[in-house]
Design an enzyme around this catalytic site. Structure first.
Site, PDB file in Angstrom:
ATOM      1  N   ASP A 106       0.825  -1.213   0.000  1.00 28.77           N
ATOM      2  CA  ASP A 106       0.000   0.000   0.000  1.00 28.77           C
ATOM      3  C   ASP A 106       0.854   1.257   0.000  1.00 28.77           C
ATOM      4  O   ASP A 106       2.069   1.198   0.185  1.00 28.77           O
ATOM      5  CB  ASP A 106      -0.979   0.011   1.192  1.00 28.77           C
ATOM      6  CG  ASP A 106      -0.349  -0.541   2.471  1.00 28.77           C
ATOM      7  OD1 ASP A 106       0.875  -0.425   2.625  1.00 28.77           O
ATOM      8  OD2 ASP A 106      -1.093  -1.081   3.306  1.00 28.77           O
TER       9      ASP A 106
ATOM     10  N   ASN B 288      -7.678  -2.860  14.308  1.00 33.97           N
ATOM     11  CA  ASN B 288      -9.074  -3.104  13.890  1.00 33.97           C
ATOM     12  C   ASN B 288      -9.182  -4.318  12.965  1.00 33.97           C
ATOM     13  O   ASN B 288     -10.232  -4.534  12.364  1.00 33.97           O
ATOM     14  CB  ASN B 288      -9.654  -1.855  13.207  1.00 33.97           C
ATOM     15  CG  ASN B 288      -8.945  -1.518  11.910  1.00 33.97           C
ATOM     16  OD1 ASN B 288      -7.980  -2.166  11.520  1.00 33.97           O
ATOM     17  ND2 ASN B 288      -9.415  -0.475  11.224  1.00 33.97           N
TER      18      ASN B 288
HETATM   19  C1  F6R Z   1       1.380  -1.314   6.158  1.00 35.01           C
HETATM   20  C2  F6R Z   1       0.070  -1.971   6.238  1.00 35.01           C
HETATM   21  C3  F6R Z   1      -0.726  -1.956   7.495  1.00 35.01           C
HETATM   22  C4  F6R Z   1       0.098  -2.326   8.735  1.00 35.01           C
HETATM   23  C5  F6R Z   1      -0.769  -2.357   9.978  1.00 35.01           C
HETATM   24  C6  F6R Z   1       0.062  -2.587  11.234  1.00 35.01           C
HETATM   25  O1  F6R Z   1       1.955  -1.483   4.878  1.00 35.01           O
HETATM   26  O2  F6R Z   1      -0.373  -2.494   5.259  1.00 35.01           O
HETATM   27  O3  F6R Z   1      -1.790  -2.867   7.384  1.00 35.01           O
HETATM   28  O4  F6R Z   1       0.682  -3.593   8.542  1.00 35.01           O
HETATM   29  O5  F6R Z   1      -1.449  -1.140  10.109  1.00 35.01           O
HETATM   30  O6  F6R Z   1       0.921  -1.497  11.406  1.00 35.01           O
HETATM   31  P1  F6R Z   1       2.046  -1.523  12.516  1.00 35.01           P
HETATM   32  O7  F6R Z   1       3.004  -2.618  12.131  1.00 35.01           O
HETATM   33  O8  F6R Z   1       2.696  -0.170  12.468  1.00 35.01           O
HETATM   34  O9  F6R Z   1       1.388  -1.813  13.813  1.00 35.01           O
END
Ligand code: F6R
Length: 241
Positions: A67, A137
């Protein structure tokens, strides 16, 4: 889904990097799906160490990121392009032309970019090993609750909680993106193998729901249970107690 629980974040990162390194050694021209965020940082550090100390070779590896924020050009310091350069690509021998991240530049035709990106993934022969984090979430990539399991790469509006979490990375709350380009849940499920990583108590409930609740669009990560080759690596902190 196979679940491995590690005692701590460091071990999670080492196990994840070991799995990725084994996959690269087995298929040097592997196509990887890569996440950003806090969770994979230790894995990237360990992959960099293995490149330096153990000659882990990225020269034929292709990557597709999951993303990118919409409205941030690749040179924006908070873009996922910048994250990937700073945290990983600049420290291994990966060819720039083999790395792919959606382009969220302002003024670009975002829907055309989504179609181009999905086609590029398909044209590469598909993702062999896709690594995902999980949101508190239950989101995977930026597929927020309610996302269709048949979704492909598209523009999405970020959930309020996701925007709140992003704030810590944006100094002075300036220009925090509210939308993004994300690969879809179907794009994720099309990968041949998936590695889910979770660390931090804030993820415990989402992890529990992913593993035990009925499979449902209200918990996007539960879609991973529809795939036959998923390994989840959690550390103790992400386990519900
Ligand atoms: C990032 C992504 C998000 C993160 C998720 C967890 O490329 O696709 O889905 O993997 O928000 O983020 P962290 O690792 O910062 O807790």
């Amino acid at each position: 889904m196979r679940v491995l629980v590690t005692p701590d974040y460091r071990t999670l990162s080492e196990e994840a990097a070991a799995l990725v390194a084994r996959a690269i050694r087995a298929k040097p021209d592997i196509t990887l799906g890569l996440p950003t965020g806090n969770t994979p940082l230790g894995m990237y550090e360990e992959l960099i160490r293995r490149h330096r100390d153990e000659s882990l070779d990225f020269s034929r590896v292709q990557t597709f990121n999951l993303d990118e924020y919409l409205g941030l050009a690749p040179d924006h310091p908070q873009s996922y392009h910048a994250y990937m350069r700073d945290r990983f690509f600049d420290h291994v021998n990966i060819a720039a032309e083999n790395t792919h991240i959606p382009d969220g530049s302002p003024g670009r035709d975002a829907d055309a970019e989504c179609r181009r990106y999905e086609d590029a993934i398909r044209g590469s022969g598909g993702i062999d090993l896709l690594i995902v984090g999980i949101g508190a979430n239950g989101h995977i990539a930026f597929n927020e609750p309610g996302s269709s399991f048949e979704s492909h790469t598209r523009v999405v509006t970020l959930a309020t909680q996701t925007i709140e979490n992003a704030k810590r990375h944006f100094p002075n709350d300036a220009n925090i993106p509210t939308s993004a380009i994300t690969i879809g849940i179907r794009t994720i499920l099309n990968a041949r193998r998936i590695l889910l990583l979770a660390s931090d108590p804030s993820k415990a409930e989402a992890v529990e729901r992913t593993l035990r609740d009925p499979i449902s669009e209200s918990v996007p990560a539960s879609a991973l249970r529809l795939h036959s080759d998923v390994i989840a690596i959690l550390d103790e902190s992400a386990r519900q107690r």
